[in-house]
Design a protein around this motif. Structure first.
Motif, mmCIF file in Angstrom:
data_model
loop_
_atom_site.group_PDB
_atom_site.id
_atom_site.type_symbol
_atom_site.label_atom_id
_atom_site.label_comp_id
_atom_site.label_asym_id
_atom_site.label_seq_id
_atom_site.Cartn_x
_atom_site.Cartn_y
_atom_site.Cartn_z
ATOM 1 N N ALA A 105 0.923 -1.187 0.103
ATOM 2 C CA ALA A 105 -0.008 -0.155 0.023
ATOM 3 C C ALA A 105 0.849 1.368 -0.040
ATOM 4 O O ALA A 105 0.595 2.178 -0.741
ATOM 5 N N ARG A 113 2.305 1.471 -3.136
ATOM 6 C CA ARG A 113 0.910 2.120 -4.164
ATOM 7 C C ARG A 113 0.839 3.850 -4.067
ATOM 8 O O ARG A 113 0.609 4.374 -5.237
ATOM 9 N N ASP A 114 0.911 4.182 -2.883
ATOM 10 C CA ASP A 114 0.665 5.654 -2.688
ATOM 11 C C ASP A 114 1.825 6.286 -3.383
ATOM 12 O O ASP A 114 1.698 7.522 -4.213
ATOM 13 N N TYR A 153 3.817 5.324 -5.873
ATOM 14 C CA TYR A 153 3.728 5.098 -7.230
ATOM 15 C C TYR A 153 2.679 5.964 -7.849
ATOM 16 O O TYR A 153 2.754 6.677 -9.036
ATOM 17 N N LEU A 154 1.661 6.314 -7.271
ATOM 18 C CA LEU A 154 0.538 7.008 -7.901
ATOM 19 C C LEU A 154 0.928 8.525 -7.875
ATOM 20 O O LEU A 154 0.719 9.210 -8.808
ATOM 21 N N LYS A 164 3.403 8.607 -10.829
ATOM 22 C CA LYS A 164 2.572 8.230 -12.069
ATOM 23 C C LYS A 164 1.556 9.450 -12.422
ATOM 24 O O LYS A 164 1.472 9.576 -13.595
ATOM 25 N N GLN A 218 -0.015 -2.650 -11.313
ATOM 26 C CA GLN A 218 -0.243 -3.058 -9.867
ATOM 27 C C GLN A 218 -1.758 -3.512 -10.238
ATOM 28 O O GLN A 218 -2.615 -2.377 -10.580
ATOM 29 N N THR A 231 -5.085 -4.344 -7.052
ATOM 30 C CA THR A 231 -5.501 -4.277 -5.679
ATOM 31 C C THR A 231 -6.892 -4.606 -5.500
ATOM 32 O O THR A 231 -7.883 -4.233 -6.193
ATOM 33 N N ALA A 232 -7.149 -5.535 -4.488
ATOM 34 C CA ALA A 232 -8.694 -6.003 -4.364
ATOM 35 C C ALA A 232 -8.759 -6.198 -2.639
ATOM 36 O O ALA A 232 -7.854 -6.353 -2.094
ATOM 37 N N SER A 233 -9.947 -6.469 -2.277
ATOM 38 C CA SER A 233 -10.553 -6.492 -0.967
ATOM 39 C C SER A 233 -11.360 -7.403 -0.589
ATOM 40 O O SER A 233 -11.920 -8.104 -1.631
ATOM 41 N N LEU A 237 -8.132 -11.795 -7.790
ATOM 42 C CA LEU A 237 -8.568 -10.457 -8.588
ATOM 43 C C LEU A 237 -7.485 -9.454 -8.785
ATOM 44 O O LEU A 237 -7.497 -8.863 -9.796
ATOM 45 N N LYS A 263 -3.522 -5.252 -17.136
ATOM 46 C CA LYS A 263 -2.706 -4.119 -17.571
ATOM 47 C C LYS A 263 -1.533 -4.343 -18.196
ATOM 48 O O LYS A 263 -0.894 -3.453 -19.017
ATOM 49 N N TYR A 290 -7.045 -7.543 2.440
ATOM 50 C CA TYR A 290 -6.504 -6.711 1.343
ATOM 51 C C TYR A 290 -5.524 -7.738 0.298
ATOM 52 O O TYR A 290 -4.774 -8.679 0.879
ATOM 53 N N TYR A 305 -2.594 -7.123 -2.689
ATOM 54 C CA TYR A 305 -2.027 -6.260 -3.642
ATOM 55 C C TYR A 305 -1.072 -7.194 -4.614
ATOM 56 O O TYR A 305 -0.215 -8.080 -4.047
#
Lengths: 395, 395
Positions: A88, A91-92, A94-95, A98, A238, A240-242, A261, A269, A382, A384
């Motif tokens: 996670a 991810r933040d 990376y975002l 990006k 990447q 991500t699912a829950s 998922l 992607k 969670y 990822y």
């Protein structure tokens, strides 16, 4: 959208790290990443801290790490996704690159589980499940959660204890070759079968340990990558699912739906076919908090068909030289599982594999230049899945 | 980079909300946001939960909220930035859309401070400062932190108690008109001056309360905005900065450096001149956890020169009809301060202002179509400044 690459990696020794405090531990990893990238703190524009943190009274880990590591006045936050907290954080960060908000970002994951003021670490870990219902009413903790998975899987597919033992033996084999691992010791199948039960059918040697450690990655946008390194490792995609908090709302205990998922999102992607996904990757890190979790991961990632994951291990196909080497840094089982650091540690391992910089006896042959890591929080609360590659994404 | 707009907002009643549990409270805000946007859960691709959470034994708030709100199997994480947690949640959701990872994301902030198993809420809030040094050794808690700021400011600029009182009187005036506010009650300057001291020079009526509440925003990329609404409110820009944990490493207590840096970042991206920033905005929300914080915010945002912030309040320039209306929903002082929800609540207030949908007696005149919110964690350990506009960004 900007292409994003990992341009620096840092990793501390995992294990009992009461020789340092939380911010010193994080800095060990950050310093290594900065040195690897020949950057200093003034080059970083944003940093994200992954820390589950309930072991500590320190409620603002990002702030104390920022001060100690001289990262002020950069913007920051702390993120949490239970045992997938590291992914996670990645991810933040990376975002942030990006999206064009910043050009250079740091993601650091850190956990110090041996400093807990609450001596009942199992209770604290139990809180990463459905605490108010399953823990308080039924006493479910993580060994028992994964024991449910193991029982369901073993029963449905007629799997033997030795099939779980194969995972433990493999991961200890590689842990013994990783100087950062908590357990640098091989085990035999006999050791495994003789180890004490924790939650039937799981034994102590099915279980990842309580670990302190930190890991860090520096991310850069394509525009600045060239100035920093001639060997970037790109974040290809990447997913991500829950999943539900309450396990009784899940339909199947023989796999982790959120992980599948997340994998399918990441594969879509990246243009990867799920059924033959293993052919695309030189190496994978999967979330083996318990041995059964690695077996389920093989299937959730498309490395094996449903009910056939354990055969990959039986045939030694996840050792180096096999179809798809998995957790050849020791995995959570032997390298250790410092909750907030684990996902970033996986990113560091895959990056170093793709750059032929792994420890002796743990380096895979790199053919496709692509690897992935699979990081699960709770029992699929969670998930990822992140794909890394030495090839620049085309977009 | 994609343009990102707020297309739905939700806000619960703030106050003592022990009538519901954490996930029910979050859902109240999420449901309202979904209804406003005419979307349902299946339209959301990613959700981020802002929750500080130390008041609860619930360690995976994003998971229980995801299950209760039927948001599985979307990817998620929990984020924390002390009292700026809501803005941090907005940030991660914003980055997820801006980067093209998803088209529709939800940011929800929630806090339930009255359910704490630890009755010492002041200690828990104290942990959002430099806990191991300043709290444990010197007993510093948040009233005393902001009392240091107030003392420094009042001494340097020869400011009177009534100048802080003006902030409290204004924010209670508007809180009395906001049905979501914790304190829907006007106060007089006499009430203020007679209220009991908390940490000299601060009184109880300088202080924001202990609050339960939730707020939510739905974000969408430009491609899908048109299908959802003809009145999007765009996220023009966001700035974020951090400060040291240890206050002795700060050079000046009369303002919050990280907040000024975050404002300047946001202004630069939006083409706004710091010295005349107030002219660009129809309305602002600032982090008035204590009255002195609002005075410092005026200066850190460029609404007033250094040492002149209190004059804005003295001249009633931050009421509706003044130069720049501030906290006309009651602010943290009267609306309440449910830590993880506060930043999102600010986003909801500004969005509704720009759409002429504020509560009677709290609506400003919208001329430029632009507003901002300023959210501080700790005493500038974290700072986020976010600019919203009814005008689509040009990029």
């Amino acid at each position: 959208m900007k292409n994003v690459a990992i341009v620096g990696t840092g990793h501390t020794k995992f294990g009992v790290r009461t020789d340092v405090n939380l911010q010193e531990l994080a800095w060990e990893a950050i310093k290594q990443a900065l040195e690897e990238a020949s950057l200093d703190q003034s080059d970083i524009q944003y940093f994200v801290v992954g820390n589950f943190g309930n072991w500590s009274s320190e409620e603002i880990p990002a702030v104390v790490i920022g001060e100690y590591s001289n990262l002020n006045p950069n913007g920051t936050m702390r993120v949490e996704a239970a045992c997938a907290t590291g992914s996670a954080a990645l991810r933040d960060a990376y975002l942030s690159v990006k999206s064009g908000e910043v050009d250079i970002a740091l993601a650091v994951g850190v956990e110090q589980m041996h400093q807990s003021p609450n001596p009942n670490t199992i209770e604290l870990i139990g809180r990463a499940g459905d605490y108010f219902w399953e823990f308080q009413n039924f006493g479910l903790t993580f060994p028992s959660y994964y024991a449910l998975h193991a029982s369901a899987y073993m029963s449905k597919y007629n799997v033997k204890e030795e099939d779980l033992g194969n995972i433990a033996v493999k991961n200890h084999y590689y842990g013994a070759r990783n100087p950062y691992a908590q357990f640098q010791k091989e085990i035999t199948m006999e050791d495994y079968l003789n180890s004490r039960p924790v939650a039937y059918p799981l034994r102590i040697l099915d279980s990842s340990p309580i670990t302190d450690g930190a890991a860090a990655v520096l991310l850069a946008s394509e525009e600045v990558v060239k100035r920093i390194t001639d060997s970037p490792i790109w974040i290809t995609s990447q997913g991500t699912a829950s999943g539900t908090a309450n396990l009784s709302r899940r339909s199947d205990f023989t796999h982790i739906e959120a992980a599948e998922l997340a994998a399918k999102q990441a594969y879509k992607k990246a243009g990867i076919n799920f059924e033959t996904s293993w052919k695309y990757f030189d190496v994978a890190e999967v979330h083996d908090c318990f041995t059964i979790a690695e077996v389920m991961a093989y299937e959730d990632l498309g490395f094996a068909k449903r009910g056939e994951g354990y055969q990959l291990a039986r045939e030694n196909q996840t050792y180096i030289g096999g179809k798809i080497p998995v957790n050849v840094d020791g995995g959570l089982k032997a390298k250790g599982h410092p909750i907030g650091a684990t996902g970033i540690s996986m990113a560091v391992s895959i990056t170093r594999q793709l750059l032929y910089r792994s420890h002796k006896g743990t380096q895979v042959d790199v053919k496709n230049g692509m690897g992935l890591f699979h990081n699960v929080g709770g029992t699929g609360h969670y998930a990822y899945v992140t794909i890394l590659s030495s090839r620049r994404p085309s977009s």
